[in-house]
Scaffold this motif. Structure first.
Motif, PDB file in Angstrom:
ATOM      1  N   ALA A  28     -66.822  39.035   4.154  1.00 39.31           N
ATOM      2  CA  ALA A  28     -66.041  40.025   3.969  1.00 39.31           C
ATOM      3  C   ALA A  28     -66.523  41.541   4.678  1.00 39.31           C
ATOM      4  CB  ALA A  28     -65.936  40.607   2.302  1.00 39.31           C
ATOM      5  N   PHE A  29     -67.769  41.420   4.770  1.00 35.74           N
ATOM      6  CA  PHE A  29     -68.453  42.514   5.671  1.00 35.74           C
ATOM      7  C   PHE A  29     -68.188  42.238   7.232  1.00 35.74           C
ATOM      8  CE2 PHE A  29     -70.662  43.288   1.536  1.00 35.74           C
ATOM      9  CZ  PHE A  29     -70.433  44.528   1.554  1.00 35.74           C
ATOM     10  N   LEU A  30     -68.432  41.017   7.484  1.00 36.77           N
ATOM     11  CA  LEU A  30     -68.271  40.659   9.003  1.00 36.77           C
ATOM     12  C   LEU A  30     -66.843  40.530   9.460  1.00 36.77           C
ATOM     13  CD1 LEU A  30     -70.961  37.904   9.172  1.00 36.77           C
ATOM     14  CD2 LEU A  30     -71.307  40.327   9.715  1.00 36.77           C
ATOM     15  N   LEU A  31     -66.076  40.382   8.839  1.00 39.76           N
ATOM     16  CA  LEU A  31     -64.565  40.145   9.209  1.00 39.76           C
ATOM     17  C   LEU A  31     -63.501  41.206   8.841  1.00 39.76           C
ATOM     18  CD1 LEU A  31     -64.519  36.241   8.855  1.00 39.76           C
ATOM     19  CD2 LEU A  31     -64.881  37.254  10.705  1.00 39.76           C
ATOM     20  N   TYR A  32     -64.128  42.220   8.317  1.00 44.77           N
ATOM     21  CA  TYR A  32     -63.385  43.363   7.983  1.00 44.77           C
ATOM     22  C   TYR A  32     -62.476  43.731   8.901  1.00 44.77           C
ATOM     23  CZ  TYR A  32     -62.335  47.943   5.720  1.00 44.77           C
ATOM     24  OH  TYR A  32     -61.688  48.756   5.198  1.00 44.77           O
ATOM     25  N   ASN A  33     -61.229  43.667   8.300  1.00 40.70           N
ATOM     26  CA  ASN A  33     -60.130  44.131   9.004  1.00 40.70           C
ATOM     27  C   ASN A  33     -59.794  45.688   9.162  1.00 40.70           C
ATOM     28  OD1 ASN A  33     -57.773  44.349  10.580  1.00 40.70           O
ATOM     29  ND2 ASN A  33     -56.339  43.075   9.443  1.00 40.70           N
ATOM     30  N   GLU A  34     -60.065  46.360   9.840  1.00 42.03           N
ATOM     31  CA  GLU A  34     -59.927  47.790   9.819  1.00 42.03           C
ATOM     32  C   GLU A  34     -58.545  48.331  10.256  1.00 42.03           C
ATOM     33  OE1 GLU A  34     -62.517  50.145  12.520  1.00 42.03           O
ATOM     34  OE2 GLU A  34     -64.330  48.950  11.896  1.00 42.03           O
ATOM     35  N   ASN A  35     -57.707  47.324  10.611  1.00 44.46           N
ATOM     36  CA  ASN A  35     -56.387  47.699  11.103  1.00 44.46           C
ATOM     37  C   ASN A  35     -55.483  47.316  10.025  1.00 44.46           C
ATOM     38  OD1 ASN A  35     -56.929  48.933  13.495  1.00 44.46           O
ATOM     39  ND2 ASN A  35     -57.036  46.711  14.645  1.00 44.46           N
ATOM     40  N   GLY A  36     -55.976  46.756   8.851  1.00 41.04           N
ATOM     41  CA  GLY A  36     -55.319  46.071   7.829  1.00 41.04           C
ATOM     42  C   GLY A  36     -54.691  47.221   7.020  1.00 41.04           C
ATOM     43  N   SER A  37     -53.708  47.058   5.997  1.00 41.93           N
ATOM     44  CA  SER A  37     -52.971  47.844   5.261  1.00 41.93           C
ATOM     45  C   SER A  37     -53.891  48.402   4.132  1.00 41.93           C
ATOM     46  CB  SER A  37     -52.031  47.198   4.477  1.00 41.93           C
ATOM     47  OG  SER A  37     -51.323  47.918   3.310  1.00 41.93           O
ATOM     48  N   LEU A 102     -60.639  37.740  -5.407  1.00 38.16           N
ATOM     49  CA  LEU A 102     -59.031  38.438  -5.246  1.00 38.16           C
ATOM     50  C   LEU A 102     -59.421  39.749  -4.270  1.00 38.16           C
ATOM     51  CD1 LEU A 102     -56.054  38.508  -5.165  1.00 38.16           C
ATOM     52  CD2 LEU A 102     -56.036  39.692  -7.592  1.00 38.16           C
ATOM     53  N   ALA A 103     -60.323  40.683  -4.963  1.00 39.76           N
ATOM     54  CA  ALA A 103     -60.445  41.926  -4.244  1.00 39.76           C
ATOM     55  C   ALA A 103     -61.049  41.910  -3.062  1.00 39.76           C
ATOM     56  CB  ALA A 103     -61.496  42.694  -5.527  1.00 39.76           C
ATOM     57  N   LEU A 104     -62.090  41.024  -2.723  1.00 38.77           N
ATOM     58  CA  LEU A 104     -62.735  40.869  -1.450  1.00 38.77           C
ATOM     59  C   LEU A 104     -61.765  40.371  -0.388  1.00 38.77           C
ATOM     60  CD1 LEU A 104     -66.297  39.578  -2.380  1.00 38.77           C
ATOM     61  CD2 LEU A 104     -65.591  41.872  -1.399  1.00 38.77           C
ATOM     62  N   SER A 105     -60.799  39.584  -0.842  1.00 41.44           N
ATOM     63  CA  SER A 105     -59.690  39.103   0.212  1.00 41.44           C
ATOM     64  C   SER A 105     -58.615  40.271   0.411  1.00 41.44           C
ATOM     65  CB  SER A 105     -58.870  37.903  -0.572  1.00 41.44           C
ATOM     66  OG  SER A 105     -59.854  36.860  -1.004  1.00 41.44           O
ATOM     67  N   LEU A 106     -58.584  41.038  -0.581  1.00 41.42           N
ATOM     68  CA  LEU A 106     -57.574  42.243  -0.353  1.00 41.42           C
ATOM     69  C   LEU A 106     -58.384  43.218   0.597  1.00 41.42           C
ATOM     70  CD1 LEU A 106     -55.675  42.634  -3.557  1.00 41.42           C
ATOM     71  CD2 LEU A 106     -54.940  41.412  -1.533  1.00 41.42           C
ATOM     72  N   LEU A 107     -59.555  43.435   0.281  1.00 44.23           N
ATOM     73  CA  LEU A 107     -60.431  44.519   1.084  1.00 44.23           C
ATOM     74  C   LEU A 107     -60.565  44.118   2.463  1.00 44.23           C
ATOM     75  CD1 LEU A 107     -63.101  45.373  -1.702  1.00 44.23           C
ATOM     76  CD2 LEU A 107     -61.365  46.970  -0.785  1.00 44.23           C
ATOM     77  N   ALA A 108     -60.891  42.828   2.678  1.00 44.01           N
ATOM     78  CA  ALA A 108     -61.386  42.238   4.205  1.00 44.01           C
ATOM     79  C   ALA A 108     -60.069  42.070   4.976  1.00 44.01           C
ATOM     80  CB  ALA A 108     -62.005  41.008   4.099  1.00 44.01           C
ATOM     81  N   GLN A 109     -59.060  41.634   4.138  1.00 39.98           N
ATOM     82  CA  GLN A 109     -57.666  41.113   4.958  1.00 39.98           C
ATOM     83  C   GLN A 109     -57.854  40.368   6.164  1.00 39.98           C
ATOM     84  OE1 GLN A 109     -54.960  44.490   5.189  1.00 39.98           O
ATOM     85  NE2 GLN A 109     -55.987  45.583   3.724  1.00 39.98           N
ATOM     86  N   HIS A 110     -58.566  38.988   5.659  1.00 35.24           N
ATOM     87  CA  HIS A 110     -58.974  38.208   6.790  1.00 35.24           C
ATOM     88  C   HIS A 110     -58.761  36.690   6.296  1.00 35.24           C
ATOM     89  CE1 HIS A 110     -60.998  35.586   9.996  1.00 35.24           C
ATOM     90  NE2 HIS A 110     -60.738  36.731  10.628  1.00 35.24           N
ATOM     91  N   TRP A 111     -57.974  36.030   6.909  1.00 33.17           N
ATOM     92  CA  TRP A 111     -57.538  34.477   6.409  1.00 33.17           C
ATOM     93  C   TRP A 111     -58.973  33.850   5.935  1.00 33.17           C
ATOM     94  CZ3 TRP A 111     -59.024  29.777   8.108  1.00 33.17           C
ATOM     95  CH2 TRP A 111     -59.352  30.054   9.493  1.00 33.17           C
TER      96      TRP A 111
END
Length: 169
Positions: A28-37, A102-111
Protein backbone atom coordinates in the motif's frame (compact mmCIF):
# COMPACT_ATOMS: atom_id res chain seq x y z
CA UNK A 1 -2.00 -25.43 31.98
CA UNK A 2 -4.36 -25.24 29.03
CA UNK A 3 -3.15 -27.00 25.92
CA UNK A 4 -4.35 -25.51 22.66
CA UNK A 5 -4.40 -27.73 19.61
CA UNK A 6 -3.38 -26.13 16.37
CA UNK A 7 -4.57 -27.98 13.30
CA UNK A 8 -3.42 -27.72 9.69
CA UNK A 9 -6.22 -25.37 8.68
CA UNK A 10 -5.18 -22.91 11.40
CA UNK A 11 -1.59 -22.96 10.18
CA UNK A 12 -2.66 -22.57 6.55
CA UNK A 13 -5.07 -19.70 7.32
CA UNK A 14 -2.47 -17.96 9.48
CA UNK A 15 0.14 -18.24 6.74
CA UNK A 16 -2.21 -16.93 4.05
CA UNK A 17 -3.33 -14.09 6.30
CA UNK A 18 0.22 -13.10 7.21
CA UNK A 19 1.29 -12.99 3.57
CA UNK A 20 -1.86 -11.21 2.35
CA UNK A 21 -2.28 -8.66 5.16
CA UNK A 22 1.44 -8.05 5.64
CA UNK A 23 2.01 -7.79 1.90
CA UNK A 24 -0.93 -5.45 1.54
CA UNK A 25 0.39 -3.11 4.25
CA UNK A 26 3.84 -2.93 2.66
CA UNK A 27 2.58 -2.65 -0.92
CA UNK A 28 0.00 0.00 0.00
CA UNK A 29 2.95 2.30 0.66
CA UNK A 30 5.05 1.18 -2.29
CA UNK A 31 2.25 1.15 -4.89
CA UNK A 32 0.28 4.15 -3.61
CA UNK A 33 -1.51 5.82 -6.53
CA UNK A 34 -1.15 9.58 -6.10
CA UNK A 35 -3.42 10.19 -9.08
CA UNK A 36 -6.27 8.18 -7.61
CA UNK A 37 -9.66 9.51 -6.60
CA UNK A 38 -9.60 11.73 -3.52
CA UNK A 39 -13.19 10.70 -2.71
CA UNK A 40 -12.20 7.02 -2.70
CA UNK A 41 -9.13 7.85 -0.61
CA UNK A 42 -11.24 9.77 1.95
CA UNK A 43 -13.64 6.84 2.24
CA UNK A 44 -10.58 4.64 2.79
CA UNK A 45 -9.41 6.88 5.65
CA UNK A 46 -12.84 6.77 7.29
CA UNK A 47 -12.89 2.97 7.07
CA UNK A 48 -9.34 2.79 8.43
CA UNK A 49 -10.38 4.83 11.49
CA UNK A 50 -13.37 2.54 11.98
CA UNK A 51 -10.97 -0.39 11.76
CA UNK A 52 -8.85 1.13 14.52
CA UNK A 53 -11.89 1.42 16.77
CA UNK A 54 -12.86 -2.23 16.25
CA UNK A 55 -9.23 -3.24 16.67
CA UNK A 56 -8.54 -1.47 19.98
CA UNK A 57 -11.86 -1.48 21.85
CA UNK A 58 -11.85 -5.27 22.36
CA UNK A 59 -8.52 -5.11 24.16
CA UNK A 60 -9.85 -2.66 26.74
CA UNK A 61 -13.19 -4.45 26.98
CA UNK A 62 -11.61 -7.84 27.61
CA UNK A 63 -9.11 -6.41 30.09
CA UNK A 64 -12.00 -4.91 32.04
CA UNK A 65 -14.61 -7.68 31.76
CA UNK A 66 -12.79 -10.86 30.66
CA UNK A 67 -11.71 -12.20 34.05
CA UNK A 68 -8.13 -12.89 32.96
CA UNK A 69 -5.78 -14.42 35.52
CA UNK A 70 -3.35 -11.88 36.94
CA UNK A 71 -0.45 -11.21 34.59
CA UNK A 72 -2.14 -12.81 31.57
CA UNK A 73 -2.96 -11.23 28.21
CA UNK A 74 -6.46 -10.15 27.23
CA UNK A 75 -6.72 -13.25 25.03
CA UNK A 76 -6.87 -15.45 28.13
CA UNK A 77 -10.42 -14.57 29.12
CA UNK A 78 -12.23 -16.85 31.52
CA UNK A 79 -15.63 -15.17 31.18
CA UNK A 80 -17.83 -14.81 28.12
CA UNK A 81 -17.92 -11.08 27.39
CA UNK A 82 -21.07 -9.89 25.67
CA UNK A 83 -21.01 -6.20 26.58
CA UNK A 84 -19.31 -3.20 25.03
CA UNK A 85 -18.11 -3.81 21.50
CA UNK A 86 -18.96 -7.51 21.97
CA UNK A 87 -22.65 -6.55 22.17
CA UNK A 88 -22.34 -5.28 18.58
CA UNK A 89 -20.23 -7.98 16.86
CA UNK A 90 -18.82 -11.31 18.01
CA UNK A 91 -15.43 -10.86 16.33
CA UNK A 92 -14.50 -7.18 16.44
CA UNK A 93 -10.78 -7.69 15.84
CA UNK A 94 -11.38 -9.88 12.81
CA UNK A 95 -13.79 -7.20 11.59
CA UNK A 96 -11.02 -4.65 12.15
CA UNK A 97 -8.72 -6.69 9.94
CA UNK A 98 -11.36 -6.94 7.24
CA UNK A 99 -12.00 -3.20 7.37
CA UNK A 100 -8.26 -2.50 7.23
CA UNK A 101 -7.97 -4.69 4.12
CA UNK A 102 -10.74 -2.71 2.46
CA UNK A 103 -9.35 0.63 3.64
CA UNK A 104 -5.84 -0.02 2.35
CA UNK A 105 -7.29 -1.04 -1.01
CA UNK A 106 -9.17 2.25 -1.21
CA UNK A 107 -6.19 4.30 -0.02
CA UNK A 108 -3.60 2.79 -2.37
CA UNK A 109 -5.96 2.36 -5.33
CA UNK A 110 -3.79 -0.29 -6.94
CA UNK A 111 -5.02 -3.67 -8.16
CA UNK A 112 -2.31 -5.69 -6.38
CA UNK A 113 -3.13 -4.04 -3.04
CA UNK A 114 -6.84 -4.64 -3.68
CA UNK A 115 -6.23 -8.30 -4.55
CA UNK A 116 -4.23 -8.88 -1.37
CA UNK A 117 -6.94 -7.04 0.56
CA UNK A 118 -9.59 -9.33 -0.90
CA UNK A 119 -7.58 -12.40 0.14
CA UNK A 120 -7.06 -10.96 3.64
CA UNK A 121 -10.77 -10.15 4.05
CA UNK A 122 -11.82 -13.66 3.01
CA UNK A 123 -9.19 -15.23 5.26
CA UNK A 124 -10.25 -13.16 8.27
CA UNK A 125 -13.86 -14.16 7.70
CA UNK A 126 -13.09 -17.86 7.31
CA UNK A 127 -10.98 -17.71 10.49
CA UNK A 128 -14.01 -16.63 12.50
CA UNK A 129 -15.58 -20.07 12.04
CA UNK A 130 -12.67 -21.75 13.79
CA UNK A 131 -12.81 -19.16 16.56
CA UNK A 132 -16.50 -19.89 16.99
CA UNK A 133 -15.84 -23.60 17.46
CA UNK A 134 -13.17 -22.80 20.03
CA UNK A 135 -15.53 -20.45 21.89
CA UNK A 136 -18.30 -23.07 21.91
CA UNK A 137 -15.87 -25.60 23.41
CA UNK A 138 -14.80 -23.04 26.02
CA UNK A 139 -18.15 -21.44 26.94
CA UNK A 140 -20.71 -24.00 25.78
CA UNK A 141 -24.41 -23.14 25.74
CA UNK A 142 -23.78 -19.54 26.85
CA UNK A 143 -21.82 -18.91 23.65
CA UNK A 144 -24.52 -20.56 21.52
CA UNK A 145 -27.08 -18.16 23.02
CA UNK A 146 -24.68 -15.26 22.38
CA UNK A 147 -24.47 -16.32 18.72
CA UNK A 148 -28.26 -15.98 18.49
CA UNK A 149 -28.18 -12.41 19.85
CA UNK A 150 -25.09 -10.84 18.27
CA UNK A 151 -24.06 -10.93 14.60
CA UNK A 152 -20.73 -12.40 13.59
CA UNK A 153 -19.42 -9.34 11.71
CA UNK A 154 -22.26 -7.01 10.69
CA UNK A 155 -21.74 -4.06 13.00
CA UNK A 156 -24.68 -2.14 11.51
CA UNK A 157 -27.04 -5.03 12.26
CA UNK A 158 -25.42 -5.32 15.69
CA UNK A 159 -26.05 -1.65 16.46
CA UNK A 160 -29.68 -1.95 15.30
CA UNK A 161 -30.23 -5.06 17.46
CA UNK A 162 -28.61 -3.36 20.46
CA UNK A 163 -30.80 -0.28 20.08
CA UNK A 164 -33.95 -2.42 19.72
CA UNK A 165 -33.01 -4.45 22.81
CA UNK A 166 -32.49 -1.28 24.85
CA UNK A 167 -35.80 0.18 23.66
CA UNK A 168 -37.64 -3.05 24.57
CA UNK A 169 -36.22 -3.15 28.13
Amino acid sequence: MEKRWVNKSTIILSTILTIAAGGQIILAFLLYNENGSSLVRNIGWAILWLSAIFGWLPIFTLQKLGGMPKGKSFVHTTVLVDRGVYAIVRHPQYLAGMLMGLALSLLAQHWIVATLGFVAVITYYVSTFEEEMSAIRKFGEDYKQYVERVPRMSFLLGIIRLIKARINQ
